[in-house]
Design a protein around this motif. Structure first.
Motif: not given
Ligand code: HEA
Ligand code: HEA
Ligand code: CUA
Ligand SMILES: [Cu+2]
Lengths: 199, 339, 648
Positions: B88, B90-91, B94-95, B98-99, C298, C344, C351
């Motif tokens: 998780x 990563x999310x 990454x997000x 990016x944001x 994931x 987003x 990801x």
């Protein structure tokens, strides 16, 4: 196969009221149809806001027929609600009466609308406004017609004694459509008859 | 094999040639303040985009080759599955990153949008552009109505001054675009859209209609010719002048041919020809191209165009003309006086 | 007469498709066979295969159109095609790809897979399913009939007015497009309703909403989106047709109509639609990648939510297709910002996939190659969308080949690549045979390289100022050689597709037998034999986790759920399946499923007759069409005892 057990819970079998897949299907259909009307009304307001005043070009349309028309449609919904309640309690006569009354009221609406159409000084191709007027009320009228057809078929089926308090999902499903036709009319009515009087 | 190599080498050569040769429609570099901030923003977003692609590409490659799975799945031992082993983070990371980048890009975008919405000083000049299938009519407006004149397909502007453009269409939707000076504005019938351009360097800037508008959409070009203010004023004066009166008998004959064949569609100021269907020809010979950039304006092309517009630009709203040899010669003699 | 049964305590049994109990099921579910069976079947697997096949045929047709266009554009001043031919080609190419390939191919997957993924015996409305296929087929033929006559739609797939109005486009071209789209809209709408109700009603017990595969989330989201988006385009096309044939003035400038009303309606539909044609494909990847990474996806919840969020936001960005139309700066800024926000949820998914690969142990199958390369292509296509989302930059980029590059990277990258990967993945299930991995890897690399060589240069062309929809261009603008490269690359890509098709063909005949679960995959469709029996499952499974077939394989041995695959509700009194509650999937009702019937076909034919009548303005045909439509509908809906719709 080894038969293990009979499940301890009994389940209803087949279409019954909201257990019917058709009930959900009708809701989805109504959702997309409602969106269709939303886009129609969007087109109305878009074109209205880009037109030079006055809008509507001939002034706000008269309420003389539209108000009775609306009342008639609402009454038709009420009678249908009453008819459906009847079959839920096993009273077939009440369903028949409800269907008949609603059919009559629906026809009355069409007659009123027909008189109103006939009295218009313009036609479908006269102006942007007239195109909108006849298209949108025409769309609605087509829905009333379909609704009447549904009621007529339901009446036929009731005549064949298909329905009782256990099995009447066709009625529940058809009625949703009929109520939808009424609700949409209120939106159309507001747009054409009330909105121009507000500003 | 040999042919293949020749093809590859040839391709590589022409590619590098094209890459370095003039790209008159490229907006990677712009030449006026309606373009500068946009170009910078475009490069910025482009660099962000390329970085995102490179980073994702590397992560993918890393992930793929970091830890190979079983070679094939038929073997039952290979079927083992890892329990949901996190990931998780990563999310979130990454997000999150990016944001932030997106918010930055958004703010930059909004700023540039506001900056280029209007020129910083009052435009020196307003050009009314009216698009038709498949050419551009132009009208230069000034305060004095007597100094208003019309032209077609070639827009002259003074260097270093913002020029306002009001664009309308007589038929379908077109789009007015001079890439090296700034972005597009669609040309929509029933509404007047406004934009502005400014050239900081003298030169010829090519433009082209960008919205599909029918058969000859592909060949609806225009030119913007940026001149020093003095040259521009001189040009303006010459355009304001009426067309010269035909001097020789042949030219006079040409005028009559024009009256009978062409005047219904074309205007020549100072003559009886007042048609509005096609381009104003009062100063035809001052233009570099014919038929919205399709031909260069040479006598041969001009004669060819007049007789056979439908083979030069099939579908064009100008019909082929049936003219006898002498008629054409006379017409050409007359047209060539229209400087 | 006896009353129909109103309640029953269903039998719970242990069975596989080899058990004797399956014979009853087979008898219940098998259709008549032969051409009768072919025309009357309502089996979702049959319909799903037809959708896939038909969509692929349209892909080939659209691809060949593109190949001709690329030949014309390969060099400056090409003269293979006239301007009018080129206009029809690019329009039909776009229409075919967007409407007749991209969504139907995904409907094919979903139709085939949904009941299998959900542990059900069919879709909620099997007959509606057949109907939606027939209408799709007839609408496709309707649209193509004009192409054959040389009068195909010629104003681009988004068909801007006033060029599409009668004044500028008097032939039948646009009428065909307008009516064909309304007809196709019927198919899309009923198909979407079917998916939605299927999800709400016919999941196996225990398959709560947080356990359904992501493909289901994708198709569900797309379907709900369609319900709200399709009416906009159907209405727009109907209004256009009325303007053209009945003299209304919605888009007629001279009478006060508004060309921009068309654009608003079209893109209010169009943008949600582009997500509808990728979300299910992204679902394919989200479900396929874990199998080949040997670990669960994931961030399941995050990805599911991102799917829904994308669609919701997707309804608020439409005007980014209209940045150059002269909208006020305020609304430009709004639509620009919303188009950036929509990145987003995509980032969440990207990801999640990367993390799945990173923390998993990838198995290099052909399907895995397609799925993992999709991530890269999606990002390339996505970031070019991000650039066009910026208003001032888009004013340069819009209407150029940069947009053509964007749309092909997203459409081919997020639709074609997952679809082809999905075929490699599910081919064994559908046919019972494996596809050749060797040929598969070759076809992958050729497609991948061909695609990038063919379409990446279009970004450069766009930046070099080449407008789209030009049938030719002069030399001297620096466009020639990049166009040549694009043409060669796209031909290479076509060869890759051809190799893929050859692989399908050979494997159909000679592929080695697949067995139930050749990939060791986690979801329910792999628990039944390959190809699945008509009734799908000998007993309705009980689901207790997100990855029921992995419960024994997790590398540590904690409690992993306790799904029962071969023990569950038998339901063999005729065609039956279980209806469950909306969120938790508790058994709620025994659903009676309809048998094979011609009514869907008849209704589709009647409706098509109506539209042909409208096109030809043959009012008798319109009347007959309406009448037959009503008759067929009433016959269809006539309550049946067999379906327990009536008492006596
Ligand atoms: C197939 C589906 C599809 C998808 C998924 C998208 C996705 C997106 N599209 Fe695209 N679009 C089309 C299909 C699609 N588009 C089509 C067919 C057209 C042309 C129609 C026509 O004119 O014919 C079009 C045109 C189009 C335009 C109009 C261009 C013009 O005509 O001028 C715009 C403008 O904003 C746009 C924007 C976006 C954005 C912002 C996304 C976003 O959803 C993309 C989000 C994804 C990513 C960005 C990648 C993943 C993210 C990360 C890895 C995080 C890090 C990234 C950053 C910090 C940037 N698209
Ligand atoms: C899913 C959607 C999809 C797909 C898959 C494609 C696939 C392709 N597209 Fe398409 N395209 C669109 C959607 C799509 N396109 C849309 C929406 C537009 C906008 C339309 C408009 O402006 O209105 C567009 C526009 C468009 C243009 C711009 C036209 C213009 O603006 O003037 C071009 C130009 O190159 C192009 C090319 C291609 C090519 C070469 C392929 C290739 O990928 C096709 C490859 C496939 C095949 C070729 C067929 C299969 C192969 C064989 C049968 C083997 C044998 C064949 C040969 C060896 C030739 N497309
Ligand atoms: Cu004018 Cu394109
Ligand atoms: Cu969009």
């Amino acid at each position: 196969m080894t038969e293990i057990a009979i499940s301890s819970t009994t389940l209803p079998v087949g279409s019954k009221g909201r257990d019917a897949s058709g009930w959900w299907g009708m809701l989805a259909l109504v959702a997309t149809e409602a969106t269709l009307f939303a886009y129609l009304l969007f087109s109305y307001f878009y074109l209205a806001s880009h037109s030079p005043p006055p809008w509507p070009p001939n002034g706000a349309p008269s309420l003389t027929l539209a108000i009775p028309g609306s009342l008639v449609l609402i009454a038709g919904s009420v009678t249908m609600w009453w008819g459906e309640r009847g079959i839920e309690r096993g009273r077939r006569w009440q369903l028949v009466a409800g269907l008949l009354l609603s059919l009559l009221l629906g026809i009355a609406f069409i007659v009123l609308e027909g008189i109103e159409w006939a009295g218009k000084p313009y036609t479908l191709s006269s102006s942007v406004y007239s195109s909108l007027y006849f298209t949108i009320t025409g769309f609605h009228l087509a829905h009333v017609l379909v609704g009447l057809l549904i009621l007529a078929v339901l009446l036929l089926w009731t005549g064949f004694d298909y329905f009782d308090e256990n099995r009447h999902s066709a009625v529940s499903i058809g009625v949703i459509y009929w109520h939808f036709v009424t609700v949409v009319w209120l939106a159309v009515f507001f747009t054409f008859y009330i909105a121009p009087r507000l500003g | 094999m040999k042919a293949g190599r020749t093809l590859l080498v040839g391709l590589a050569l022409t590619l590098s040639h094209d890459a370095w040769a003039a790209t008159p429609m490229s907006y990677l570099r712009t030449f006026g303040p309606a373009g500068y901030p946009v170009t910078r923003l475009g490069w910025g977003l482009g660099i962000i985009s390329v970085s995102v692609v490179v980073i994702v590409g590397l992560l993918l490659l890393g992930g793929i080759f970091r830890r190979r799975g079983p070679r094939r799945l038929s073997d039952p031992n290979a079927l083992a599955v890892r329990r949901d082993a996190g990931g998780m983070a990563w999310i979130y990371i990454g997000v999150g990153i990016s944001s932030l980048v997106l918010i930055g890009a958004m703010i930059w975008t909004l700023v540039v949008t506001a900056v280029v919405a209007h020129p910083s000083s009052r435009p020196a000049l307003t050009v009314q552009v009216s698009a038709s299938q498949w050419w551009w009519a132009l009208r230069y407006d000034t305060e004095q109505p007597s100094r208003t004149f019309t032209s077609a397909n070639e827009i002259h502007i003074p260097v270093g001054q913002p020029v306002r453009f009001e664009v309308t269409s007589t038929d379908v939707i077109h789009s007015f675009w001079v890439p090296k000076l700034g972005g597009k504005i669609d040309v929509i019938p029933g509404q007047t859209n406004v934009t502005w351009l400014q050239a900081d360097q003298p030169g010829v800037y090519r433009g082209q209609c960008a919205v599909f508008c029918g058969t000859e959409h592909a060949r609806m070009a225009l030119q913007v010719i940026a001149q020093s203010p003095a040259d521009f004023r001189a040009w303006q004066e010459s355009q304001l002048a009426d067309a010269p009166r035909p001097a020789t008998p042949e030219q006079q004959h040409g005028t009559r041919v024009f009256q009978s064949h062409c005047a219904a569609c074309h205007t020549i100021r100072g003559s009886n020809a007042g048609g509005l269907v096609g381009p104003d020809l009062s100063h035809l010979m001052s233009r570099r191209t014919l038929a919205a950039g399709v031909l260069s304006n040479t006598p041969g092309n001009l004669a060819g165009w007049i007789v056979h517009p439908q083979s030069v630009k099939p579908g064009s709203r100008m019909p082929d003309q049936t003219l006898s040899g002498p008629q054409l010669a006379a017409l050409m003699a007359y047209l060539q006086t229209l400087h | 007469m006896t009353r129909t049964e109103t309640h029953r305590a269903p039998v719970i049994a242990q069975a596989t498709d080899a058990s004797p109990s399956s014979d009853t099921l087979r008898k219940n579910w098998e259709g008549p066979g032969g051409w009768r069976g072919w025309l009357s079947t309502v089996d979702h697997k049959e319909i799903g295969k037809r959708y896939l096949l038909t969509a692929f045929v349209f892909l080939l047709i659209g691809g060949l159109e593109a190949a001709v266009m690329r030949a014309q554009l390969a060099t400056p001043d090409g003269h293979l095609l006239s301007a009018e031919q080129y206009a029809q080609l690019f329009t039909m190419h776009g229409v075919t790809m967007i409407f007749l390939y991209a969504l139907p191919v995904l409907s094919g997957f979903s139709n085939y897979l949904w009941p299998l993924l959900l542990g059900s015996r069919d879709m909620a409305f099997p007959r509606l399913n057949a109907f939606s296929y027939w209408v799709f087929l007839f609408a496709g033929i309707f649209l193509y009939a004009s192409f054959v006559m040389g009068k195909a739609p010629d104003d681009g797939w988004f068909n801007y007015v006033p060029y599409a109005s009668r004044e500028f486009n008097p032939g039948p071209n646009i009428d065909v497009y307008a009516l064909g789209m309304v007809l196709l809209g019927v198919s899309t709408t009923v198909g979407s309703i079917n998916f939605i109700v299927t999800l709400f009603r016919t999941r196996a017990p225990g398959m709560s909403i947080n356990r359904v595969p992501i493909l289901v989330w994708g198709t569900l989201t797309a379907s709900v989106g369609n319900l709200f988006a399709v009416p906009a385009v159907s209405l727009a096309f109907l209004m256009l047709w009325m303007d053209r044939q009945l003299g209304t003035h919605f888009f007629d400038v001279s009478a006060g109509g508004q060309p921009l009303l068309w654009q608003h309606l079209f893109w209010m539909f169009g943008h949600p639609w582009v997500y509808a044609i990728v979300l299910p494909a992204m679902g394919i990847v989200s479900d396929g990648l874990p199998t080949f990474c040997r670990r669960p996806l994931v961030g399941y919840t995050a990805v599911a939510l991102a799917t829904v969020t994308t669609m919701v936001l997707g309804f608020g960005v439409w005007a980014h297709h209209m940045f150059a139309t002269g909208l006020p700066v305020m609304s430009l800024s709004y639509f620009s910002a919303s188009s950036m926000v929509i990145v987003i949820p995509s980032a969440v998914a990207v990801f999640a996939w990367i993390a799945t690969i990173w923390t998993g142990r990838p198995v290099f199958t052909t399907a895995f190659l397609y799925f993992s390369s999709f991530v890269l292509l999606f990002v390339i296509g996505g970031v070019s969308g991000f650039m066009t989302a910026s208003v001032p930059v888009d004013l340069e980029l819009t209407h150029t080949y940069f947009v053509v590059a964007h749309l092909h990277y997203v459409l081919i990258g997020i639709n074609v690549f997952p679809v082809v990967g999905g075929i490699y993945y599910w081919f064994p299930k559908i046919t019972g045979r494996m596809m050749s991995e060797r040929l598969g890897k070759w076809s992958f690399w050729i497609m991948f390289i061909g695609f990038n060589v063919g379409f990446f240069p279009m970004h450069i062309l766009g930046l070099a100022g080449m407008p789209r929809r030009v049938y030719t261009y002069p030399s001297g603008l620096g466009w020639g050689s990049w166009n040549m490269v694009a043409t060669l690359g796209s031909y290479l890509f076509a060869i890759g597709i051809a190799m893929f098709l050859v692989n399908v063909w050979i494997s159909l005949k000679r592929g080695k037998a697949a067995g139930r679960n050749p990939w060791g995959a986690p979801s329910l469709e792999w628990s039944t034999s390959s190809p699945p029996p008509v009734y799908n499952f000998a007993v309705i499974p009980n689901v207790a986790s997100r990855y029921p077939l992995w419960e024994g394989y997790m590398d540590d041995d904690e409690d992993t759920g306790g799904s029962t695959i071969h023990e569950g509700l038998l339901l063999d009194h005729g065609r039956e399946t279980i209806g469950t509650t909306m969120l938790d999937a508790e058994p709620a009702v025994i659903l009676k499923m309809p048998g094979d019937t011609y009514t869907p076909l008849l209704l589709a034919l009647a409706l098509t007759l109506l539209f042909v009548g409208l096109l030809a303005q043959a009012w008798w045909a319109v009347g007959a069409g309406v009448l037959l439509t009503l008759l067929a509908t009433i016959t269809w809906l006539w309550p049946q005892r067999k379906l327990s719709q009536i008492e006596r």
